[in-house]
Design an enzyme around this catalytic site. Structure first.
Site, PDB file in Angstrom:
ATOM      1  N   GLU A 106       0.676  -1.354   0.263  1.00  0.00           N
ATOM      2  CA  GLU A 106       0.066   0.153  -0.076  1.00  0.00           C
ATOM      3  C   GLU A 106       1.070   1.125  -0.476  1.00  0.00           C
ATOM      4  O   GLU A 106       0.049   2.435  -0.752  1.00  0.00           O
ATOM      5  CB  GLU A 106      -0.900   0.289   1.117  1.00  0.00           C
ATOM      6  N   GLU A 126      -3.737  -9.642   4.479  1.00  0.00           N
ATOM      7  CA  GLU A 126      -4.561  -9.360   5.053  1.00  0.00           C
ATOM      8  C   GLU A 126      -5.405 -11.058   5.047  1.00  0.00           C
ATOM      9  O   GLU A 126      -5.689 -11.138   6.439  1.00  0.00           O
ATOM     10  CB  GLU A 126      -5.325  -7.916   5.332  1.00  0.00           C
TER      11      GLU A 126
END
Length: 251
Positions: A106, A126
């Site tokens: 990210e 995640e």
């Protein structure tokens, strides 16, 4: 005294920002977020800085959030990690060696261009611990990659190689291992050969053309709120820290 987790170095008009927590795979905690925020404030506010490069120390870009930080890595000006919600005016290039996982990817997605070593890997793990990406990947991933590939990264948690990421358009330039920073500096210096005001205005125009991130953040916040209320999220993090397979309940 504890060494700073973020180092900066000037190369002419280029500011190199290095995350230096190699024992934690350059994961971001409170101190690291504050260091990144200060570095990017400097990058945006100093008119003599025309481009930035973000990298990680010791052959790793970043493994994302330090789970022991409890989500405490948000800054006033830059948002998460001091960068991902920042309204930037100066071009920023990610120089990726090794792993760019979770929040590490990210961070790269929050940059304007990516230079990566051939043996680097990009991933969003995640879901493997019952969480969701909360720092922009749910909408920046589908912008940077074909939608089906972005979904695969998000839904499987499996990483892709740098050559594959280059083929798909996420990575601008590939280098040999250990040379990503040099490659990013060469790209930054190429940017700096142009008129800085023109570069800044072009960057701002391309960001406006993409459109505001408001809907993406709203969707991400909704997903994160749902996950926080789930049993699976607590089990996933607990299993990760205890180094054991999670036992999912679907609740």
């Amino acid at each position: 005294m504890t060494a700073s987790p973020v180092r900066t170095e000037l190369h002419g008009h280029v500011l190199v920002v290095t995350i230096d927590r190699y024992r934690r795979r350059n994961a971001v905690d409170r101190a690291t977020a504050d260091g990144l925020d200060a570095a990017f404030n400097r990058l945006d506010d100093d008119p003599d800085l025309w481009c930035g490069v973000l990298t990680g120390a010791d052959g790793v870009f970043s493994a994302g959030s330090d789970l022991t930080a409890g989500g405490d890595y948000v800054t006033e000006r830059g948002g998460e990690y001091g960068l991902v919600r920042r309204d930037r005016t100066t071009p920023l290039i990610a120089a990726v060696e090794g792993l760019a996982l979770g929040g590490g990817l990210e961070l790269a997605l929050a940059c304007d261009m990516v230079v990566a070593a051939r043996d680097a890997r990009f991933g969003l793990p995640e879901v493997t611990i019952g969480l969701v990406p909360t720092c922009g990947a749910l909408f920046r991933g589908p912008r940077a990659l074909p939608h089906n590939v972005a979904r695969e990264l998000i839904l499987t948690g499996d990483p892709i190689s740098a050559p594959r990421a280059h083929e798909l358009g996420l990575v601008n330039r590939l280098t040999e291992p250990g040379e990503a920073l040099a490659g990013a500096l060469a790209l930054a210096e190429r940017v700096c050969r142009n008129a800085p005001v023109a570069v800044r205005e072009c960057l701002a125009a391309t960001q406006r053309a993409i459109g505001p991130d408001d809907e993406g953040w709203a969707a991400t916040d909704h997903a994160a709120a749902t996950i926080r209320a789930s049993d699976d999220a607590a089990e996933g993090v607990r299993a990760f820290l205890e180094k054991r397979p999670p036992v999912w309940t679907g609740r």
